[in-house]
Every structure is written in C-alpha cells, then in structure tokens.
Design a protein around this motif. Structure first.
Motif, PDB file in Angstrom:
ATOM      1  N   GLY A  70      53.500  47.518  70.247  1.00  0.00           N
ATOM      2  CA  GLY A  70      53.475  46.131  69.924  1.00  0.00           C
ATOM      3  C   GLY A  70      52.612  45.515  69.289  1.00  0.00           C
ATOM      4  N   ILE A  71      51.307  45.828  69.271  1.00  0.00           N
ATOM      5  CA  ILE A  71      50.176  45.360  68.594  1.00  0.00           C
ATOM      6  C   ILE A  71      50.542  46.019  66.955  1.00  0.00           C
ATOM      7  CG2 ILE A  71      47.745  45.548  68.215  1.00  0.00           C
ATOM      8  CD1 ILE A  71      47.360  45.448  71.365  1.00  0.00           C
ATOM      9  N   THR A  72      50.665  47.180  67.087  1.00  0.00           N
ATOM     10  CA  THR A  72      50.892  48.079  65.571  1.00  0.00           C
ATOM     11  C   THR A  72      52.062  47.272  64.973  1.00  0.00           C
ATOM     12  OG1 THR A  72      50.118  50.166  66.602  1.00  0.00           O
ATOM     13  CG2 THR A  72      51.326  50.044  64.477  1.00  0.00           C
ATOM     14  N   ILE A  73      52.956  47.054  65.555  1.00  0.00           N
ATOM     15  CA  ILE A  73      54.258  46.296  64.815  1.00  0.00           C
ATOM     16  C   ILE A  73      53.880  44.902  64.430  1.00  0.00           C
ATOM     17  CG2 ILE A  73      56.315  45.434  65.153  1.00  0.00           C
ATOM     18  CD1 ILE A  73      57.104  47.395  67.337  1.00  0.00           C
ATOM     19  N   ALA A  74      52.972  44.041  65.123  1.00  0.00           N
ATOM     20  CA  ALA A  74      52.574  42.957  65.017  1.00  0.00           C
ATOM     21  C   ALA A  74      51.559  42.993  63.656  1.00  0.00           C
ATOM     22  CB  ALA A  74      51.799  42.117  66.046  1.00  0.00           C
ATOM     23  N   LEU A  75      50.645  43.792  63.539  1.00  0.00           N
ATOM     24  CA  LEU A  75      49.687  43.972  62.714  1.00  0.00           C
ATOM     25  C   LEU A  75      50.634  44.416  61.146  1.00  0.00           C
ATOM     26  CD1 LEU A  75      46.788  45.864  64.411  1.00  0.00           C
ATOM     27  CD2 LEU A  75      47.000  43.508  63.489  1.00  0.00           C
ATOM     28  N   ALA A  76      51.498  45.310  61.306  1.00  0.00           N
ATOM     29  CA  ALA A  76      52.449  45.716  60.209  1.00  0.00           C
ATOM     30  C   ALA A  76      53.056  44.492  59.643  1.00  0.00           C
ATOM     31  CB  ALA A  76      53.073  46.852  60.674  1.00  0.00           C
ATOM     32  N   ALA A  77      53.600  44.007  60.577  1.00  0.00           N
ATOM     33  CA  ALA A  77      54.245  42.455  60.058  1.00  0.00           C
ATOM     34  C   ALA A  77      53.397  41.712  59.361  1.00  0.00           C
ATOM     35  CB  ALA A  77      55.140  41.745  61.151  1.00  0.00           C
ATOM     36  N   ALA A  78      52.456  41.371  60.092  1.00  0.00           N
ATOM     37  CA  ALA A  78      51.176  40.543  59.397  1.00  0.00           C
ATOM     38  C   ALA A  78      50.839  40.827  58.127  1.00  0.00           C
ATOM     39  CB  ALA A  78      49.828  40.259  60.251  1.00  0.00           C
ATOM     40  N   PHE A  79      50.651  42.274  58.091  1.00  0.00           N
ATOM     41  CA  PHE A  79      49.992  42.755  56.538  1.00  0.00           C
ATOM     42  C   PHE A  79      51.092  42.673  55.579  1.00  0.00           C
ATOM     43  CE2 PHE A  79      49.906  46.436  54.009  1.00  0.00           C
ATOM     44  CZ  PHE A  79      48.491  46.153  53.149  1.00  0.00           C
ATOM     45  N   THR A  80      52.335  42.802  55.979  1.00  0.00           N
ATOM     46  CA  THR A  80      53.441  42.722  55.188  1.00  0.00           C
ATOM     47  C   THR A  80      53.538  41.400  54.538  1.00  0.00           C
ATOM     48  OG1 THR A  80      54.653  44.291  56.269  1.00  0.00           O
ATOM     49  CG2 THR A  80      56.023  42.836  54.965  1.00  0.00           C
ATOM     50  N   ILE A  81      53.678  40.246  55.456  1.00  0.00           N
ATOM     51  CA  ILE A  81      53.371  38.921  54.969  1.00  0.00           C
ATOM     52  C   ILE A  81      52.279  38.415  54.074  1.00  0.00           C
ATOM     53  CG2 ILE A  81      53.207  36.437  55.727  1.00  0.00           C
ATOM     54  CD1 ILE A  81      54.800  37.550  58.334  1.00  0.00           C
ATOM     55  N   TYR A  82      51.138  39.188  54.502  1.00  0.00           N
ATOM     56  CA  TYR A  82      50.017  38.905  53.439  1.00  0.00           C
ATOM     57  C   TYR A  82      50.201  39.849  52.289  1.00  0.00           C
ATOM     58  CZ  TYR A  82      45.289  39.793  51.749  1.00  0.00           C
ATOM     59  OH  TYR A  82      44.411  39.783  50.887  1.00  0.00           O
ATOM     60  N   THR A  83      50.704  40.672  52.106  1.00  0.00           N
ATOM     61  CA  THR A  83      50.902  41.414  50.892  1.00  0.00           C
ATOM     62  C   THR A  83      52.037  40.807  50.115  1.00  0.00           C
ATOM     63  OG1 THR A  83      50.430  43.419  51.955  1.00  0.00           O
ATOM     64  CG2 THR A  83      51.743  43.666  49.828  1.00  0.00           C
ATOM     65  N   LEU A  84      52.960  40.028  50.831  1.00  0.00           N
ATOM     66  CA  LEU A  84      53.854  39.068  50.049  1.00  0.00           C
ATOM     67  C   LEU A  84      53.111  37.808  49.375  1.00  0.00           C
ATOM     68  CD1 LEU A  84      56.995  39.784  52.301  1.00  0.00           C
ATOM     69  CD2 LEU A  84      56.592  40.532  50.067  1.00  0.00           C
ATOM     70  N   LEU A  85      52.329  37.184  50.146  1.00  0.00           N
ATOM     71  CA  LEU A  85      51.773  35.976  49.674  1.00  0.00           C
ATOM     72  C   LEU A  85      50.700  36.199  48.646  1.00  0.00           C
ATOM     73  CD1 LEU A  85      51.181  34.214  52.981  1.00  0.00           C
ATOM     74  CD2 LEU A  85      52.947  33.594  51.428  1.00  0.00           C
ATOM     75  N   LEU A  86      49.864  37.504  48.751  1.00  0.00           N
ATOM     76  CA  LEU A  86      48.856  37.881  47.838  1.00  0.00           C
ATOM     77  C   LEU A  86      49.846  38.148  46.497  1.00  0.00           C
ATOM     78  CD1 LEU A  86      46.098  38.630  46.974  1.00  0.00           C
ATOM     79  CD2 LEU A  86      46.547  40.783  47.856  1.00  0.00           C
ATOM     80  N   SER A  87      50.709  38.793  46.539  1.00  0.00           N
ATOM     81  CA  SER A  87      51.606  39.034  45.279  1.00  0.00           C
ATOM     82  C   SER A  87      52.110  38.087  44.880  1.00  0.00           C
ATOM     83  CB  SER A  87      52.697  40.006  45.689  1.00  0.00           C
ATOM     84  OG  SER A  87      53.575  40.328  44.810  1.00  0.00           O
ATOM     85  N   TRP A  88      52.518  36.882  45.599  1.00  0.00           N
ATOM     86  CA  TRP A  88      53.192  35.730  44.874  1.00  0.00           C
ATOM     87  C   TRP A  88      52.225  34.838  44.359  1.00  0.00           C
ATOM     88  CZ3 TRP A  88      51.678  30.659  46.135  1.00  0.00           C
ATOM     89  CH2 TRP A  88      52.340  29.765  45.525  1.00  0.00           C
ATOM     90  N   SER A  89      50.725  34.939  44.709  1.00  0.00           N
ATOM     91  CA  SER A  89      49.777  34.199  44.183  1.00  0.00           C
ATOM     92  C   SER A  89      49.108  34.937  43.036  1.00  0.00           C
ATOM     93  CB  SER A  89      48.280  34.300  45.526  1.00  0.00           C
ATOM     94  OG  SER A  89      47.296  33.767  44.955  1.00  0.00           O
ATOM     95  N   VAL A  90      49.332  36.249  43.048  1.00  0.00           N
ATOM     96  CA  VAL A  90      48.839  37.052  41.863  1.00  0.00           C
ATOM     97  C   VAL A  90      49.879  36.650  40.530  1.00  0.00           C
ATOM     98  CG1 VAL A  90      48.278  39.247  40.773  1.00  0.00           C
ATOM     99  CG2 VAL A  90      47.278  38.609  43.007  1.00  0.00           C
ATOM    100  N   SER A  91      51.179  36.880  41.006  1.00  0.00           N
ATOM    101  CA  SER A  91      51.952  36.447  40.027  1.00  0.00           C
ATOM    102  C   SER A  91      52.032  35.163  39.695  1.00  0.00           C
ATOM    103  CB  SER A  91      53.450  36.726  40.823  1.00  0.00           C
ATOM    104  OG  SER A  91      54.591  36.270  39.759  1.00  0.00           O
ATOM    105  N   ALA A  92      51.826  34.057  40.243  1.00  0.00           N
ATOM    106  CA  ALA A  92      51.821  32.627  39.963  1.00  0.00           C
ATOM    107  C   ALA A  92      50.836  32.561  38.768  1.00  0.00           C
ATOM    108  CB  ALA A  92      51.625  31.655  41.128  1.00  0.00           C
ATOM    109  N   LYS A  93      49.350  33.239  39.214  1.00  0.00           N
ATOM    110  CA  LYS A  93      48.168  33.042  38.298  1.00  0.00           C
ATOM    111  C   LYS A  93      48.642  33.936  36.976  1.00  0.00           C
ATOM    112  CE  LYS A  93      44.653  32.422  42.096  1.00  0.00           C
ATOM    113  NZ  LYS A  93      43.518  33.332  42.806  1.00  0.00           N
ATOM    114  N   THR A  94      49.161  35.001  37.140  1.00  0.00           N
ATOM    115  CA  THR A  94      49.650  35.755  35.924  1.00  0.00           C
ATOM    116  C   THR A  94      50.454  35.047  35.069  1.00  0.00           C
ATOM    117  OG1 THR A  94      49.231  37.766  37.085  1.00  0.00           O
ATOM    118  CG2 THR A  94      50.558  37.816  35.001  1.00  0.00           C
TER     119      THR A  94
END
Length: 220
Positions: free
Chosen positions: A36-60
């Motif tokens: 469960g912890i691994t799944i939660a961390l993976a989901a959180a990392f995925t969301i973080y990656t998407l948000l970071l990608s969106w932020s970088v894309s907006a700045k770009t």
C-alpha cells in the motif's frame, strides 16, 4: 405360504455427496496491505511529475511566446525597412524617369527651396534640414516632397527660379546622398527644425530651446 419381500422394488436410500472444504485466499487485499505504501508513493510521484511537467510546459510556452513576439517585431521592422527601400527604388524606376532624372528632380527641388535665401550659410543649412527630414521616418521620403509640405519652409515654390550657383550648391549635397549615401558631416535625421533670422540659419533637433539640444550649420 409366506410371501417374501420384494427387494427388487425397494429403493435404497441415496446419500448426498460430501463437499470438500476449500481454502480461498484474497490475494488483492493481501497485495494492497503489503504494498500500500509503495502504491501511494508511486501515485504521489506520478501526480508530482504531471504537475511539474505542466509547470515547465507553461513556462516554456510563455518563453516561446515572448521569443516569438520579439522575432515578430524584428521581422516587422525588417519588412518596414524593405518597404522604405522599395519606395526609394520606385523613384528611380517609376514611369519613364531614370535614376539620373530622379536625382536631377531632387536637385531642382533643393535649388528652388534655397533660391530666395540671402547667403550660402542659410541656403546650405536650410537644405540640410530638408535632407534630415527626408532621412527621418516621420517625414516624406524625398527632398521634393519634404520641400512641398504646406507651411514648412518659407519662400519655397515649384515656380521658383534659381541660379546656377543654387543648383551647384544643391547638387553638392544631394547627389552624394543618393549615389553614395553620404550626408553632410554632423547632420543627423533628428535635425528637422530650422531656425531662421534672415542672415543666418540653424538646424536643430529640438523645437524648444534646451541645454541638451544639438545644432548644425552648413560650413560650405
């Protein structure tokens, strides 16, 4: 005589089959509990990656838009410069007027502009102002058109007669401008204001008299 039982007709009791006991393990619950912890961390990392990608894309995108705006401004200015050059070429090639005929027309307009002035200092300075205006993007693109603007230069008329000296003086300033791109030393496109007092003239880059303004006078 004793009657025997009819065993052939007697139905024997039927026994029900005994169900075997089975053991079922719910692997899904076991997997969730264990990872469960691994799944939660993976989901959180995925969301973080998407948000970071969106932020970088907006700045770009913002940076790219800014670069495109700068490029558009540069291309627009280049286009304006090309149009100005094209207008100059039209003067040389339009109708049946040759390049030499156009230059002669400009010299004639210059001679007519200065013909009524008292001396060469005023004549040359006045013509210098006309040249500055021709070079300045806020004024027409030829000496003739600059001179003909209403209420700009005293004494100018297309009917003015002029002397050979007026022609020679005008030619000495106008022909080098068109044939070699040479302008009188010290004259700039900002010297568009002419101060006149009859016997002398001054080209100025400011209508109002200020300590920072620049001036120019024809030296012969």
């Amino acid at each position: 005589m004793m009657e025997l039982p009819n065993w052939s007709r007697q139905e024997l009791p039927v026994s029900k089959p005994v169900k075997k006991k089975t053991f079922k393990i719910d692997l899904s619950h076991w997997f969730v509990r264990k990872h469960g912890i691994t799944i939660a961390l993976a989901a959180a990392f995925t969301i973080y990656t998407l948000l970071l990608s969106w932020s970088v894309s907006a700045k770009t995108e913002k940076r790219v838009r800014a670069e495109m705006a700068d490029q558009y401004a540069a291309e627009l200015q280049a286009y304006k410069n090309e149009q100005a050059e094209a207008r100059s070429r039209e003067y040389f090639l339009s109708g049946d007027a040759s390049r030499e005929a156009f230059v002669n027309q400009e010299i004639t307009a210059g001679a007519q502009l200065i013909s009524k002035e008292a001396n060469d200092q005023v004549k040359g300075t006045k013509l210098g102002v006309a040249i500055a205006r021709k070079l300045n993007p806020n004024y027409p693109d030829s000496i003739r058109e600059v001179a003909a603007q209403p209420n700009q230069f005293m004494f100018y008329s297309e009917d003015n007669t002029f002397t050979q000296h007026d022609w020679d003086l005008a030619e000495s300033m106008i022909r080098p401008l068109y044939e070699q791109g040479i302008i009188p030393n010290g004259l700039t496109e900002n010297m568009v204001y002419f101060e006149w007092n009859g016997s002398s003239g001054t080209a100025r880059d400011s209508y109002e008299t200020t300590t920072s303004m620049s001036t120019w006078r024809y030296q012969g």
